[in-house]
Each structure stands twice: as C-alpha cells, then as structure tokens.
Write a protein that holds these residues in place. Structure first.
Motif, PDB file in Angstrom:
ATOM      1  N   PRO A   1       0.848  -1.199   0.000  1.00 12.77           N
ATOM      2  CA  PRO A   1       0.000   0.000   0.000  1.00 12.77           C
ATOM      3  C   PRO A   1       0.880   1.244   0.000  1.00 12.77           C
ATOM      4  O   PRO A   1       1.851   1.335   0.751  1.00 12.77           O
ATOM      5  CB  PRO A   1      -0.798  -0.133   1.300  1.00 12.77           C
ATOM      6  CG  PRO A   1       0.047  -0.992   2.181  1.00 12.77           C
ATOM      7  CD  PRO A   1       0.772  -1.942   1.284  1.00 12.77           C
ATOM      8  N   LEU A   2       0.565   2.185  -0.864  1.00 10.73           N
ATOM      9  CA  LEU A   2       1.361   3.400  -0.994  1.00 10.73           C
ATOM     10  C   LEU A   2       0.568   4.604  -0.510  1.00 10.73           C
ATOM     11  O   LEU A   2      -0.660   4.637  -0.595  1.00 10.73           O
ATOM     12  CB  LEU A   2       1.771   3.623  -2.453  1.00 10.73           C
ATOM     13  CG  LEU A   2       2.535   2.512  -3.156  1.00 10.73           C
ATOM     14  CD1 LEU A   2       2.840   2.926  -4.590  1.00 10.73           C
ATOM     15  CD2 LEU A   2       3.810   2.175  -2.408  1.00 10.73           C
ATOM     16  N   ASP A   3       1.282   5.599  -0.016  1.00 12.84           N
ATOM     17  CA  ASP A   3       0.650   6.879   0.298  1.00 12.84           C
ATOM     18  C   ASP A   3       0.604   7.676  -1.005  1.00 12.84           C
ATOM     19  O   ASP A   3       1.505   8.440  -1.330  1.00 12.84           O
ATOM     20  CB  ASP A   3       1.456   7.620   1.371  1.00 12.84           C
ATOM     21  CG  ASP A   3       0.837   8.961   1.737  1.00 12.84           C
ATOM     22  OD1 ASP A   3      -0.283   9.237   1.276  1.00 12.84           O
ATOM     23  OD2 ASP A   3       1.472   9.716   2.474  1.00 12.84           O
ATOM     24  N   LEU A   4      -0.436   7.445  -1.754  1.00  7.63           N
ATOM     25  CA  LEU A   4      -0.592   8.045  -3.069  1.00  7.63           C
ATOM     26  C   LEU A   4      -1.755   9.023  -3.020  1.00  7.63           C
ATOM     27  O   LEU A   4      -2.856   8.672  -2.589  1.00  7.63           O
ATOM     28  CB  LEU A   4      -0.845   6.955  -4.109  1.00  7.63           C
ATOM     29  CG  LEU A   4      -0.873   7.357  -5.587  1.00  7.63           C
ATOM     30  CD1 LEU A   4      -0.518   6.156  -6.458  1.00  7.63           C
ATOM     31  CD2 LEU A   4      -2.228   7.902  -6.002  1.00  7.63           C
ATOM     32  N   ARG A   5      -1.512  10.259  -3.446  1.00  6.82           N
ATOM     33  CA  ARG A   5      -2.539  11.292  -3.436  1.00  6.82           C
ATOM     34  C   ARG A   5      -2.820  11.772  -4.859  1.00  6.82           C
ATOM     35  O   ARG A   5      -1.905  12.215  -5.551  1.00  6.82           O
ATOM     36  CB  ARG A   5      -2.090  12.481  -2.587  1.00  6.82           C
ATOM     37  CG  ARG A   5      -1.733  12.132  -1.154  1.00  6.82           C
ATOM     38  CD  ARG A   5      -2.936  11.641  -0.367  1.00  6.82           C
ATOM     39  NE  ARG A   5      -2.568  11.295   0.984  1.00  6.82           N
ATOM     40  CZ  ARG A   5      -2.566  12.149   2.018  1.00  6.82           C
ATOM     41  NH1 ARG A   5      -2.870  13.418   1.814  1.00  6.82           N
ATOM     42  NH2 ARG A   5      -2.236  11.739   3.223  1.00  6.82           N
ATOM     43  N   ALA A   6      -4.067  11.649  -5.281  1.00 10.05           N
ATOM     44  CA  ALA A   6      -4.501  12.222  -6.545  1.00 10.05           C
ATOM     45  C   ALA A   6      -4.973  13.648  -6.262  1.00 10.05           C
ATOM     46  O   ALA A   6      -5.965  13.846  -5.564  1.00 10.05           O
ATOM     47  CB  ALA A   6      -5.619  11.389  -7.152  1.00 10.05           C
ATOM     48  N   CYS A   7      -4.243  14.630  -6.766  1.00 10.82           N
ATOM     49  CA  CYS A   7      -4.445  16.029  -6.376  1.00 10.82           C
ATOM     50  C   CYS A   7      -5.031  16.843  -7.528  1.00 10.82           C
ATOM     51  O   CYS A   7      -4.354  17.019  -8.560  1.00 10.82           O
ATOM     52  CB  CYS A   7      -3.115  16.646  -5.951  1.00 10.82           C
ATOM     53  SG  CYS A   7      -2.243  15.729  -4.672  1.00 10.82           S
ATOM     54  N   PRO A   8      -6.256  17.362  -7.378  1.00  9.11           N
ATOM     55  CA  PRO A   8      -6.826  18.206  -8.435  1.00  9.11           C
ATOM     56  C   PRO A   8      -5.935  19.390  -8.795  1.00  9.11           C
ATOM     57  O   PRO A   8      -5.852  19.788  -9.954  1.00  9.11           O
ATOM     58  CB  PRO A   8      -8.161  18.658  -7.825  1.00  9.11           C
ATOM     59  CG  PRO A   8      -8.518  17.580  -6.848  1.00  9.11           C
ATOM     60  CD  PRO A   8      -7.210  17.124  -6.270  1.00  9.11           C
ATOM     61  N   SER A   9      -5.254  19.955  -7.809  1.00 10.52           N
ATOM     62  CA  SER A   9      -4.411  21.126  -8.072  1.00 10.52           C
ATOM     63  C   SER A   9      -3.156  20.790  -8.873  1.00 10.52           C
ATOM     64  O   SER A   9      -2.437  21.676  -9.315  1.00 10.52           O
ATOM     65  CB  SER A   9      -3.997  21.779  -6.746  1.00 10.52           C
ATOM     66  OG  SER A   9      -3.256  20.879  -5.945  1.00 10.52           O
ATOM     67  N   LEU A  10      -2.897  19.466  -9.089  1.00  9.36           N
ATOM     68  CA  LEU A  10      -1.735  19.046  -9.857  1.00  9.36           C
ATOM     69  C   LEU A  10      -2.122  18.696 -11.295  1.00  9.36           C
ATOM     70  O   LEU A  10      -1.326  18.119 -12.026  1.00  9.36           O
ATOM     71  CB  LEU A  10      -1.071  17.840  -9.176  1.00  9.36           C
ATOM     72  CG  LEU A  10       0.408  17.554  -9.463  1.00  9.36           C
ATOM     73  CD1 LEU A  10       1.268  18.786  -9.266  1.00  9.36           C
ATOM     74  CD2 LEU A  10       0.905  16.410  -8.590  1.00  9.36           C
ATOM     75  N   HIS A  11      -3.330  19.053 -11.686  1.00 11.34           N
ATOM     76  CA  HIS A  11      -3.747  18.800 -13.067  1.00 11.34           C
ATOM     77  C   HIS A  11      -2.796  19.519 -14.018  1.00 11.34           C
ATOM     78  O   HIS A  11      -2.384  20.657 -13.782  1.00 11.34           O
ATOM     79  CB  HIS A  11      -5.174  19.302 -13.284  1.00 11.34           C
ATOM     80  CG  HIS A  11      -5.819  18.747 -14.524  1.00 11.34           C
ATOM     81  ND1 HIS A  11      -5.402  19.081 -15.797  1.00 11.34           N
ATOM     82  CD2 HIS A  11      -6.860  17.876 -14.674  1.00 11.34           C
ATOM     83  CE1 HIS A  11      -6.140  18.454 -16.683  1.00 11.34           C
ATOM     84  NE2 HIS A  11      -7.032  17.712 -16.035  1.00 11.34           N
ATOM     85  N   ARG A  12      -2.466  18.857 -15.099  1.00 16.89           N
ATOM     86  CA  ARG A  12      -1.501  19.416 -16.044  1.00 16.89           C
ATOM     87  C   ARG A  12      -1.924  20.776 -16.594  1.00 16.89           C
ATOM     88  O   ARG A  12      -1.075  21.606 -16.922  1.00 16.89           O
ATOM     89  CB  ARG A  12      -1.289  18.441 -17.207  1.00 16.89           C
ATOM     90  CG  ARG A  12      -0.574  17.164 -16.807  1.00 16.89           C
ATOM     91  CD  ARG A  12      -0.327  16.296 -18.008  1.00 16.89           C
ATOM     92  NE  ARG A  12       0.385  15.073 -17.645  1.00 16.89           N
ATOM     93  CZ  ARG A  12       1.249  14.454 -18.425  1.00 16.89           C
ATOM     94  NH1 ARG A  12       1.538  14.957 -19.604  1.00 16.89           N
ATOM     95  NH2 ARG A  12       1.846  13.341 -18.036  1.00 16.89           N
ATOM     96  N   ARG A  13      -3.229  20.979 -16.726  1.00 12.68           N
ATOM     97  CA  ARG A  13      -3.664  22.238 -17.344  1.00 12.68           C
ATOM     98  C   ARG A  13      -3.272  23.452 -16.516  1.00 12.68           C
ATOM     99  O   ARG A  13      -3.188  24.563 -17.029  1.00 12.68           O
ATOM    100  CB  ARG A  13      -5.174  22.221 -17.566  1.00 12.68           C
ATOM    101  CG  ARG A  13      -6.024  22.305 -16.307  1.00 12.68           C
ATOM    102  CD  ARG A  13      -7.474  22.644 -16.673  1.00 12.68           C
ATOM    103  NE  ARG A  13      -8.070  21.588 -17.454  1.00 12.68           N
ATOM    104  CZ  ARG A  13      -9.087  20.844 -17.049  1.00 12.68           C
ATOM    105  NH1 ARG A  13      -9.596  21.028 -15.832  1.00 12.68           N
ATOM    106  NH2 ARG A  13      -9.593  19.919 -17.821  1.00 12.68           N
ATOM    107  N   TRP A  14      -3.016  23.240 -15.206  1.00 11.35           N
ATOM    108  CA  TRP A  14      -2.653  24.372 -14.345  1.00 11.35           C
ATOM    109  C   TRP A  14      -1.139  24.564 -14.256  1.00 11.35           C
ATOM    110  O   TRP A  14      -0.673  25.523 -13.644  1.00 11.35           O
ATOM    111  CB  TRP A  14      -3.214  24.178 -12.935  1.00 11.35           C
ATOM    112  CG  TRP A  14      -4.662  23.806 -12.881  1.00 11.35           C
ATOM    113  CD1 TRP A  14      -5.211  22.727 -12.242  1.00 11.35           C
ATOM    114  CD2 TRP A  14      -5.762  24.507 -13.469  1.00 11.35           C
ATOM    115  NE1 TRP A  14      -6.571  22.707 -12.418  1.00 11.35           N
ATOM    116  CE2 TRP A  14      -6.943  23.794 -13.162  1.00 11.35           C
ATOM    117  CE3 TRP A  14      -5.863  25.669 -14.235  1.00 11.35           C
ATOM    118  CZ2 TRP A  14      -8.201  24.190 -13.593  1.00 11.35           C
ATOM    119  CZ3 TRP A  14      -7.121  26.063 -14.681  1.00 11.35           C
ATOM    120  CH2 TRP A  14      -8.264  25.341 -14.352  1.00 11.35           C
ATOM    121  N   GLY A  15      -0.382  23.643 -14.820  1.00 14.41           N
ATOM    122  CA  GLY A  15       1.066  23.805 -14.843  1.00 14.41           C
ATOM    123  C   GLY A  15       1.770  23.670 -13.505  1.00 14.41           C
ATOM    124  O   GLY A  15       2.944  24.014 -13.384  1.00 14.41           O
TER     125      GLY A  15
END
Length: 378
Positions: free
Chosen positions: A72-86
């Motif tokens: 199990p990994l501490d993996l966070r899917a972050c909306p603020s890391l979307h590519r469109r925001w750079g």
C-alpha cells in the motif's frame, strides 16, 4: 493507500515525489515512478506520491496490482496538480508542507521550474536531455541548480550525465541512477536451453512505433524469424507483413508471461527517437532479468549495460541486414547465444528497484541514511 500524517513517528526521511504520470494512460515513466516509490516505502522511508486527479470511479487498487505494486502506498490524486494548471496551484497550496519535507523529488521539468519560483529546493530527474536542450529549457534548469534552487540532477544513464555536463551543469550536482527491474517477477520466467536458440522467436514489449523500430520488425519477420509485438500502437505494420504478430498491451504485472515463448528480445531504438541519446529502457532490464537474449541498437546509453557478444548483441540501429545477420549468428551457435542470455541475467542482478531506492536515499539524504539499512547491499 496510507495517509502521510499516520507515519509521523517514523524516524526516516520524509520524501514527497511529484509526478505527472496518469494511471488512466500509463507509460514507462509511471512504471518507474511507482516501483521506485514502492521500494522507498519498503526501505522505511516516509514517502508520499502526488499525482494528477483521477477519473471518477477509477479502480486505483486494481491499477496498482496490474502494475505489479504489492505494497500500500501513500498516493494522493491532487486536483491542483492537473496538467492544465502547470503545477502553480499545487505549489501554492502545499508550499509549507513541501518546504518542511526532507526531500522533494520530481522528474517533471515544468514542475521543477514552479518549485524553484516558490523557493522550494528539490531534486530533478532528467531523462530527455536532447529535447530539453533543443527547446532551450535545459540551460535555465542548470542556472537554477547553480543558484541552489535545484539541489541536484539525477540522470538514468551516464550518457545523460555527460549531456548535462556538456551543457554547463556542475559535476557535483549530477548523479546517475539507472532504471531497475522487479527481479522476483522476471526471474520467475523459465530458463532457456541450447535447443531453444536453434529456431528462435523474437519479442518486443512496449510502444509500437516507427522510431522504436517497427520497420525493422517487418524486415526481420519477412526474413523468417517470427516476431511478436506487444503494446500500444502509434503506427500499424505495413499490410501483408508475414511472420509479424501484433498483440494489445498487457498490464505490467503480466509482462513476464510474455517472455515465456520467446528466446530473443529485440530493442531496435532508432536514432531519431527523442530520448535516444540518454535512454535507460526498463524493458531492457526486464528482458535480461527474464534470461532472454537481447539484441539492441548500438547506442551509447545501451552500451552502458549491454556488452556486444558478452551479455547481448549490439547492431546498427537502422541496418536491417545487420539485424538479420545477428539472428543468423544466434542460430548458428545456440550454445553461445544461451551463454550470452545467462550472462545478461547475471548482469542485471544489481539493478533491483530496491537497489535504486537505496542509492536515491543515499544521494538525497546522506546525513539521514549513513549507517542505516540504506548502506546495505541489495
């Protein structure tokens, strides 16, 4: 998935790894990232992996299992890391946490520039030196390292390191950490015998495209060697390509199975491939760990692992006649071919993901890992 806050009692480095790989469209960069992070976690490092947001309902657990991830990994899917925001919203929202981490690590040059603007010192892993240089983006990164905003560079090949040094990077700021392989998974592939090389079958697993040798695969198959290609297709084979079989991509955890019926692993990277000058192909390590004989393009970074006639064969990238001649040599001397394949398997024993993680921690947090498990052998 575990939460970062739950691990505060662990007296090991806190490492935040920022990636732009998308599980919904996985490529080799995400394979490397996930296995490196898993190995760091196995060693006891307090590591969090941040990725762009996932589609609603995405089966993350199933995806990780398909990638061969067992922990199990501490993996966070972050909306603020979307590519469109750079990367700007993520750095702004998490700048405090990023500054408190022992190590911030990324292999995304765009994110590196954003981190530097926020005064967050970090490590940057660079794979594609030539495209960065051609786009005029390499020199500014080297300037950021000289100013202390980038703590150091990591390349996956000595050829990549030489390219950075030639561009003006300080020698003390560039380290080489080659890619790795799951030795357990690929070591489980049944070994070959001498008789298997009398009429060998060839395999390629990876993205299927012209700059990865599709034209050569067609010529090799036409000359009488059965060739199977497994992977996503950027280009289709020419109509009527005899002896060439194309199969869809499989989950990474199933790649070892693909090697069972094959004896030869073909790696015909072409010189016009964007990262040909600094490549460290995961599939090369995997094929050798599976005990298959590698025949690869004679490129500088490939020569760092493959010694022609010792643990594989090296051939001019675009010379179909030479590729077929190399296979003919294999048929003519199966015992020699088997000896090279077995030496290839031994050659990658030092390239486990765990060994790579050990070296990464020793590089980025030497004061924290001295005398600990990270100093032990893999």
């Amino acid at each position: 998935m575990r939460h970062f806050a739950d691990q505060t009692a662990i007296a090991m480095p806190s490492l935040i790894y920022l990636a732009w790989g998308r599980p919904q469209r996985p490529r080799a960069n995400l394979i490397q990232t996930l296995h490196t992070v898993e190995a760091l976690d196995e060693l006891g490092a307090q590591v969090r992996l941040c990725l762009p947001p996932l589609p609603r309902g995405f089966d993350l657990a199933g995806f990780l299992a398909g990638m061969g991830i067992r922990r199990p990994l501490d993996l966070r899917a972050c909306p603020s890391l979307h590519r469109r925001w750079g990367g700007w919203p993520f750095a702004l929202l998490h700048r405090g946490e990023l500054r408190r981490a022992d190590v911030v690590y990324t292999r995304v040059p765009q994110l590196s520039r954003v981190l530097a603007r926020f005064g967050i010192a970090h490590w940057l892993e660079i794979h594609d030196t030539e495209p960065l240089a051609q786009a005029g983006r390499l020199a500014p990164l080297i300037a950021l390292a000289a100013a202390g905003r980038i703590r150091g560079f990591v390349t996956v090949s000595a050829a990549g390191r030489e390219a950075l040094l030639a561009a003006g990077a300080a020698a003390g700021q560039v380290a080489v950490l080659p890619n790795g392989v799951d030795l357990t998974a690929f070591g489980s592939v049944p070994p070959l015998g001498v008789q298997d090389f009398a009429a060998p079958r060839a395999l390629y697993v990876g993205r299927i495209s012209r700059d990865r040798g599709l034209g050569l695969f067609e010529r090799i198959a036409a000359a009488g060697t059965p060739v199977t290609l497994v992977g996503p297709r950027d280009h289709d084979p020419a109509p009527g390509s005899e002896g060439l079989r194309v199969e869809p991509a499989v989950a990474h955890a199933r790649v070892p199975e693909c090697y069972r019926p094959a004896q030869l692993a073909l790696m015909p990277y072409q010189t016009d491939l964007a990262h040909a000058t600094s490549i460290s192909p995961i599939k090369l390590f995997e094929a050798m760990a599976a005990g298959r004989l590698v025949i690869a393009s004679d490129l500088a970074p490939i020569r760092e692992l493959v010694q022609d006639g010792v643990n594989g064969l090296l051939v001019a990238a675009d010379d179909a006649t030479a590729w077929n001649a190399a296979i003919a040599r294999v048929r003519a001397d199966p015992a020699w071919a088997l000896a090279m394949a077995e030496q290839g398997r031994r050659s990658v024993e030092a390239f486990s993901w765990r060994a790579r993680a050990q070296r990464l921690l020793a590089l980025t947090t030497p004061q924290r890992v001295a005398g600990s498990v990270f100093g032990s052998s893999s």
